[in-house]
Design an enzyme around this catalytic site. Structure first.
Site, short mmCIF file in Angstrom:
data_model
loop_
_atom_site.label_atom_id
_atom_site.label_comp_id
_atom_site.label_asym_id
_atom_site.label_seq_id
_atom_site.Cartn_x
_atom_site.Cartn_y
_atom_site.Cartn_z
N GLU A 10 5.89 -11.69 1.30
CA GLU A 10 6.17 -12.40 2.56
C GLU A 10 5.91 -13.90 2.48
O GLU A 10 5.14 -14.47 3.28
CB GLU A 10 5.35 -11.76 3.70
CG GLU A 10 5.76 -10.31 3.93
CD GLU A 10 5.06 -9.64 5.10
OE1 GLU A 10 4.18 -10.28 5.73
OE2 GLU A 10 5.37 -8.47 5.39
N GLU A 20 8.37 -2.65 2.59
CA GLU A 20 7.43 -2.23 3.63
C GLU A 20 8.23 -1.91 4.88
O GLU A 20 9.11 -2.69 5.26
CB GLU A 20 6.43 -3.35 4.00
CG GLU A 20 5.38 -3.67 2.98
CD GLU A 20 4.45 -4.78 3.48
OE1 GLU A 20 4.32 -4.96 4.72
OE2 GLU A 20 3.87 -5.49 2.64
#
Length: 484
Positions: free
Chosen positions: A152, A270
């Site tokens: 991220e 995810e």
């Protein structure tokens, strides 16, 4: 029965985990062993491969000079455990070892360093030596382990200042370093989450094109709630309409397919409902039903989607206070099955051939004319819902019809934990009670020449059915009807 669309069941290709060093703990291994024995996932992905609690990167001073060493002791223990449990690593290259980091900014309770390396050459050596060690120890199996560069980076929490160009340069250098070790290693990114995701993905694809990087896959994350404040230790988010959220994935797929990387695999490394490990939503039947809907649709855009996470041995926000704290896991502490565990378990029982797929159910069959199916029903954003009635296949001959139901009263240990007084620390007897409660309601009956049969499913529930042919007859003289 009307065929509506293709169903691609990639639900078991990967599962998420807390930071990798947790694999050194007994409870973690117990939970993962249970998951692998009862469901079985192909890959496992977690943070912190290069964090100091695994301790690969080491520096020591000798005669006024710094000598760099690599310690693979904990790494080997973790990878050996995964191999013994028949699950392969999905390698996520992060976070920065503190002695190699350019800054002090960290994330999480366990302080994963989010800054770029102060010395790019030493970072490259760290990556290459780690991969060489893994190849030497585990052989060509490592060529099957996907490698993702960072986590991220579009969020300031995970990459200093969310500096896009710095990440792209870092990605290129790391990518090239990996391919120099072995060109067959599979590498991808950028592992972005939902903030400016279209802009980041488009710019990432353009950068890879301009630098002629032959990436092997593209990664992103997927959560379906909005930001909400905490109340004490917890958050209580509302789920977005799934069809609206799925548009994010559809846009990502289009961005990839407009480029030279058309048809390249997109991996969701995810996904869950909430992005935060303090949301009691994760422990509910509502979560299980919504996740069942997600699993029916994620394969439309993605070749891999990894539920975050398999268990609640997890400490991003610190040590949990109770057994049910809103953790991401399919299992609560003590390997207690949450309702969403059963969603995955039911999906794992589906047969090969699709009969019907709708927004509320999937029905499959095998080559012997037997059927399995999953039905889900969840309340809408305002908390309202109504029963649905699902027609099951017509059959000729004698069958057993097995129904397994998870709803507010069945397969819901959260309800029992609440009834026990929400104890923070469970006794052995309480663990036993919770495990006994964490199973579906099961009914079974024999049916013959079944026609026009329906299953009634209430809001916030997941049901599984199986129709199996009965061959032969009961034992001579045995009469169940006389017993009742």
């Amino acid at each position: 029965m009307n065929f509506m669309s293709e169903f691609i069941n990639n639900a078991f290709r990967c599962i998420g985990t807390g930071r990798l060093s947790l694999a050194l703990r007994k409870e973690y291994i117990n939970e993962l062993r249970y998951i692998q024995r009862t469901i079985g996932f192909e890959y496992i992905r977690g943070h912190g491969l290069f964090s100091d609690d695994i301790g690969i990167y080491q520096e020591r001073e000798e005669n006024g000079k710094y000598i760099i060493e690599y310690n693979f002791n904990y790494l080997d223990q973790i990878m050996d455990s995964f191999k013994a449990l028949n699950i392969k690593p999905f390698l996520e290259l992060d976070f920065m070892p503190k002695k190699l980091a350019s800054g002090k900014e960290t994330v999480f309770y366990w302080e994963g360093n989010i800054t770029p390396p102060k010395n790019n050459n030493e970072w490259v050596k760290l990556v290459q030596n780690t991969l060489k060690h893994l190849l030497k120890r585990y052989g060509n199996d490592v060529l099957e382990w996907p490698i993702e560069i960072w986590n991220e980076p579009n969020l300031t929490n995970f990459w200093k200042n969310a500096d896009k160009q710095a990440y792209f340069n870092f990605f290129e250098e790391t990518f090239n370093a990996i391919k120099k070790v072995n060109k067959h290693l599979k590498v991808g990114g950028p592992a972005i989450c939902g903030v400016k995701d279209e802009e980041w993905l488009q710019d990432f694809i353009s950068f890879c094109e301009s630098e002629k990087l032959d990436i092997d896959f593209v990664t992103r994350h997927f959560y379906t709630v909005n930001v909400v404040p905490t109340e004490g230790h917890y958050r209580y988010p509302n789920l977005r309409k799934l069809k609206d959220s799925l548009k994010e994935l559809e846009k990502s797929r289009k961005i990839i397919d407009r480029s030279k990387y058309k048809n390249l695999p997109m991996y969701i490394t995810e996904f869950n409902t909430s992005y935060s490990p303090d949301a009691p939503l994760h422990d509910t039947v509502h979560n299980a039903a919504y996740t069942a809907d997600m699993l029916s649709k994620l394969g439309d855009t993605s070749e891999l989607y990894s539920y975050w996470t398999f268990g609640d041995v997890f400490e991003e926000k610190g040590i949990p206070f109770t057994n049910f704290y809103g953790g991401f896991g399919l299992l609560a502490e003590h390997s207690i099955c949450k309702p969403t565990y059963w969603t995955f378990y039911f999906y794992n029982q589906l047969y090969q051939y699709l009969v019907e797929k709708t927004d509320n159910w999937i029905i499959t069959k095998n080559g012997d004319g037997e059927y399995t199916g999953i039905i889900w029903n969840y309340k809408n954003e305002e908390g309202y819902g109504q029963d649905i009635n699902v027609s099951i296949p017509q059959v000729n001959g004698k069958y057993s019809l097995v129904l397994e139901k998870v709803d507010e009263k069945h397969g819901n240990p959260l309800l029992i934990w609440h009834g026990l007084g929400e104890p923070a620390s469970l006794t052995k007897e309480e663990v036993k009670v919770l495990k006994n409660s964490a199973v579906p309601e099961i009914t079974a009956k024999m049916v013959s020449n079944l026609k026009n049969a329906k299953i009634k499913v209430c809001p916030d529930s997941v049901e599984y059915f199986k129709m199996k042919k009965i061959c032969g007859s009961q034992d001579t003289g045995y009469s169940y009807s006389k017993l009742i």
